[in-house]
Write a protein that holds these residues in place. Structure first.
Motif, mmCIF file in Angstrom:
data_model
loop_
_atom_site.group_PDB
_atom_site.id
_atom_site.type_symbol
_atom_site.label_atom_id
_atom_site.label_comp_id
_atom_site.label_asym_id
_atom_site.label_seq_id
_atom_site.Cartn_x
_atom_site.Cartn_y
_atom_site.Cartn_z
ATOM 1 N N THR A 87 0.809 -1.208 0.069
ATOM 2 C CA THR A 87 0.120 -0.181 -0.085
ATOM 3 C C THR A 87 1.052 1.333 0.119
ATOM 4 O OG1 THR A 87 -2.329 1.162 0.835
ATOM 5 C CG2 THR A 87 -0.383 0.272 2.643
ATOM 6 N N GLY A 88 0.097 2.339 -0.174
ATOM 7 C CA GLY A 88 1.071 3.618 -0.137
ATOM 8 C C GLY A 88 0.194 4.791 -1.076
ATOM 9 N N THR A 89 0.800 5.828 -0.987
ATOM 10 C CA THR A 89 -0.202 6.902 -1.587
ATOM 11 C C THR A 89 0.255 6.652 -3.089
ATOM 12 O OG1 THR A 89 0.082 8.509 0.297
ATOM 13 C CG2 THR A 89 -0.707 9.406 -1.713
ATOM 14 N N ASN A 90 1.285 6.564 -3.481
ATOM 15 C CA ASN A 90 1.722 6.262 -4.844
ATOM 16 C C ASN A 90 2.523 5.356 -5.129
ATOM 17 O OD1 ASN A 90 0.471 8.773 -6.186
ATOM 18 N ND2 ASN A 90 1.767 9.959 -4.560
ATOM 19 N N LEU B 21 3.398 8.179 2.468
ATOM 20 C CA LEU B 21 2.588 8.378 2.824
ATOM 21 C C LEU B 21 2.316 9.941 2.460
ATOM 22 C CD1 LEU B 21 1.907 7.119 6.293
ATOM 23 C CD2 LEU B 21 0.429 6.863 4.652
ATOM 24 N N ALA B 22 1.274 10.289 1.711
ATOM 25 C CA ALA B 22 1.011 12.013 1.853
ATOM 26 C C ALA B 22 -0.407 12.302 1.471
ATOM 27 C CB ALA B 22 1.405 12.417 0.266
ATOM 28 N N PRO B 23 -0.977 13.280 2.022
ATOM 29 C CA PRO B 23 -2.327 13.547 2.072
ATOM 30 C C PRO B 23 -3.198 13.202 0.618
ATOM 31 C CG PRO B 23 -1.065 15.534 2.905
ATOM 32 C CD PRO B 23 -0.104 14.854 2.006
ATOM 33 N N ASP B 24 -4.030 12.376 0.907
ATOM 34 C CA ASP B 24 -4.957 11.764 -0.355
ATOM 35 C C ASP B 24 -6.069 11.231 0.335
ATOM 36 O OD1 ASP B 24 -5.351 11.594 -2.625
ATOM 37 O OD2 ASP B 24 -4.249 9.665 -3.134
ATOM 38 N N HIS B 25 -7.326 11.475 -0.287
ATOM 39 C CA HIS B 25 -8.525 10.952 0.041
ATOM 40 C C HIS B 25 -8.778 11.476 1.577
ATOM 41 C CE1 HIS B 25 -8.037 8.310 -3.419
ATOM 42 N NE2 HIS B 25 -7.121 7.888 -2.857
ATOM 43 N N LEU B 26 -8.522 12.666 1.814
ATOM 44 C CA LEU B 26 -9.067 12.998 3.241
ATOM 45 C C LEU B 26 -10.390 13.163 3.488
ATOM 46 C CD1 LEU B 26 -6.036 15.378 4.240
ATOM 47 C CD2 LEU B 26 -6.036 12.832 4.151
ATOM 48 N N ALA C 168 -4.369 11.736 9.964
ATOM 49 C CA ALA C 168 -4.076 10.545 10.903
ATOM 50 C C ALA C 168 -4.915 9.384 10.717
ATOM 51 C CB ALA C 168 -4.349 11.253 12.496
ATOM 52 N N ALA C 169 -6.276 9.532 10.399
ATOM 53 C CA ALA C 169 -6.974 8.280 10.259
ATOM 54 C C ALA C 169 -6.615 7.657 8.883
ATOM 55 C CB ALA C 169 -8.572 8.902 10.100
ATOM 56 N N TYR C 170 -6.206 8.314 7.695
ATOM 57 C CA TYR C 170 -5.761 7.872 6.556
ATOM 58 C C TYR C 170 -4.390 7.025 7.001
ATOM 59 C CZ TYR C 170 -3.441 8.133 2.083
ATOM 60 O OH TYR C 170 -2.652 7.719 0.727
ATOM 61 N N ALA C 171 -3.541 7.583 7.704
ATOM 62 C CA ALA C 171 -2.199 6.989 7.932
ATOM 63 C C ALA C 171 -2.536 5.636 8.692
ATOM 64 C CB ALA C 171 -1.355 7.857 8.806
ATOM 65 N N ALA C 172 -3.297 5.764 9.589
ATOM 66 C CA ALA C 172 -3.805 4.501 10.591
ATOM 67 C C ALA C 172 -4.386 3.407 9.437
ATOM 68 C CB ALA C 172 -4.794 4.795 11.351
ATOM 69 N N THR D 58 -1.789 12.099 -10.363
ATOM 70 C CA THR D 58 -2.942 12.847 -10.364
ATOM 71 C C THR D 58 -2.785 13.481 -8.959
ATOM 72 O OG1 THR D 58 -3.988 11.082 -9.215
ATOM 73 C CG2 THR D 58 -4.494 11.499 -11.680
ATOM 74 N N ASN D 59 -2.062 13.592 -8.261
ATOM 75 C CA ASN D 59 -1.728 14.398 -7.035
ATOM 76 C C ASN D 59 -0.446 14.973 -6.843
ATOM 77 O OD1 ASN D 59 -0.056 12.333 -5.977
ATOM 78 N ND2 ASN D 59 -1.874 11.106 -5.159
ATOM 79 N N THR D 60 -0.110 15.732 -5.942
ATOM 80 C CA THR D 60 1.120 16.465 -6.109
ATOM 81 C C THR D 60 2.273 15.619 -5.545
ATOM 82 O OG1 THR D 60 0.704 17.177 -3.627
ATOM 83 C CG2 THR D 60 -0.053 18.750 -5.483
ATOM 84 N N HIS D 61 1.860 14.370 -4.730
ATOM 85 C CA HIS D 61 3.138 13.575 -4.553
ATOM 86 C C HIS D 61 3.547 12.908 -5.459
ATOM 87 C CE1 HIS D 61 4.785 10.218 -2.275
ATOM 88 N NE2 HIS D 61 5.317 11.103 -1.459
#
Length: 481
Positions: free
Chosen positions: A128-131, A199-204, A211-215, A354-357
């Motif tokens: 898993t991971g943001t990208n 991990l980068a902000p996504d689907h917040l 914090a919930a996304y990372a968890a 599709t995102n900045t990360h």
């Protein structure tokens, strides 16, 4: 039911199960549960022609389908199985929580049913991971295949996990891509080994907070048996390893683009090396492959390769298979895909950024860039991205609904960079964008489509956006031939 138990301990006969959502995961779930004697009701928000056709197929089997009403919990429901995209605050789930009804996702159901074939269940190597998830999982599957193992890339990659665990094919190991949505609804998953790439902000909007996304991402490490693979350049991923409850003897394994320390994989003099799965990791390193074996050898893709190699090595794969698997791997379309060279300018399609990360990683792969960007920002800000890339930018061509946000960041942090602002959101704008980018480019430059935004303001999806870019580039190539 204990977290490690499989469905041989579950009596599905007569069990009232509600499946939330038709589609890639919902239909296989409904079928599998119905075949096991469950009384299945499918609820779906949509009531269009496609949904009615899908409903008719399920109803012909004796499955109840309620279209246009995904909010109400059917009476007598004992379990809800949901499609991963359904948000946790939907009334259906609030009603389930109030009634004490458990909610599983498609991954949880596949995990619970994985012993149903009567065979020994195949271990899961999870990513898993943001990208970078899809690329890493496909690299991992290529390495496992090179080792002679029966495997498949499954999960969020588009191949149903249920089909993989219940089908006739017998696998030695599965390479599993998992989204944060899927992990949220998979409390019992226990992988052989797992990696969080970044991990980068996504689907917040879905998770409610970073914090919930990372968890939810961190759930992939729970109960790991052999290795928790983390990104040494992203401390948040290592924090998730520290917080995980794993099996005795499970190790934290880092990957880095620099020289690796003990219990890490990294890069030394253009060689991918392993200091984790060797007899004496304090003093020894095992050569796995050359950087040039990675396709394409962009920094973030080398990181993907190291993560895939770490999971494969955790499973006992020999070094030669890592090299052979990476050499055999071919990236999906629209992921830093080289389209053409025209007048000594390279044209690269990374519409998947599709995102900045993802775009930050893409921009870091090239020295001098004419950047095509813009689309739907999804709440993103661009100051940090532009600041980091400013020295690499020859010029910028902006398209899409939220291009002004990127233009403003460029004005603040890279005022000397020429910017072409195309006031268009029609699909034909891509041809003009490529033409204007070509005017800005000099020999040795890269024209890079890495939009940092979603595509739906102009295109059906990022694939269509990438195809429009590639078509425009090839048309120019034909003209200059």
């Amino acid at each position: 039911m204990g977290s490690q138990e499989v469905s041989s301990t579950v009596d599905w006969q007569g069990k009232h199960v509600t499946v939330a959502g038709l589609g890639v995961s919902g239909i296989p779930a409904a079928r599998a549960l119905h075949e096991r004697g469950a009384l299945v009701t499918v609820v779906n928000d949509g009531d269009d022609e496609r949904a009615r056709a899908q409903a008719a197929e399920l109803e012909a089997l004796g499955i109840t389908v309620r279209l246009g009403d995904g909010a109400t919990l059917p009476p007598s429901t004992e379990l809800v199985v949901t499609a991963p995209g359904w948000q946790p605050d939907k009334p259906l789930f609030l009603a389930a929580a109030e009634a004490g009804v458990p909610v599983w996702g498609d991954v949880e159901l596949a995990w619970r049913l994985r012993g149903d074939s009567g065979r020994e269940p195949a271990p899961w190597l999870a990513v898993t991971g943001t990208n970078g998830k899809t690329t890493t999982v496909r690299m991992l599957a290529s390495i496992l295949e090179a080792a002679g193992l029966r495997t498949a890339a499954v999960g969020n990659i588009g191949v149903s996990l249920l089909d993989a665990v219940l089908g006739e094919t017998e696998y030695d190991v599965l390479a599993v891509e998992l989204s944060s949505y899927q992990l949220h609804w998979a409390p019992s998953l226990r992988a052989h080994s797992a990696a969080v790439l970044n991990l980068a902000p996504d689907h917040l909007d879905w998770h409610g907070s970073m914090a919930a996304y990372a968890a939810d991402k961190g759930r992939v490490y729970e109960g790991n048996k052999v290795a928790c693979v983390y990104n040494a350049a992203d401390p948040a991923t290592e924090d998730l390893v520290r917080e995980a409850d794993v099996e005795e003897g499970c190790r934290a394994i880092g990957f880095t683009l620099g020289a690796p320390g003990p219990s890490q994989l990294g890069v030394v003099d253009g060689i991918l090396v392993d200091r984790a799965f060797v007899a004496n990791r304090q003093k020894q390193a095992q050569e796995l492959a050359e950087v040039t074996d990675v396709n394409p050898p962009a920094p973030h893709n080398i990181a993907n390769a190291l993560a895939a190699a770490a999971l494969a090595r955790a499973f006992g794969v020999a070094p030669a298979a890592v090299r052979d698997g990476l050499r055999a791997f071919r990236p999906d379309a629209h992921r830093i895909e080289h389209v053409a060279d025209i007048d000594k300018v390279r044209y690269v399609d990374d519409s998947k950024a599709t995102n900045t990360h993802a775009t930050e990683a893409s921009l870091a792969a090239y020295e001098s860039i004419v950047w095509i960007a813009g689309g739907l920002a999804k709440g993103a800000t661009f100051d940090e991205l532009v600041t980091g890339a400013a020295k690499r930018l020859r010029g910028v061509v902006l398209i899409g609904a939220d291009r002004a946000l990127i233009r403003e960041a460029l004005t603040r942090h890279a005022p000397e960079v020429p910017v072409v602002d195309l006031d268009r959101t029609d699909t034909g704008a891509m041809s003009e964008a490529v033409a204007r980018a070509a005017e800005l480019a000099r020999p040795g430059d890269t024209v890079l489509l890495a939009p940092a935004c979603a595509s739906m303001d102009m295109f059906t999806n990022y694939n269509k956006r990438g195809e429009a870019f590639a078509d425009a580039v090839r048309a120019r190539a034909d003209e200059s031939a």
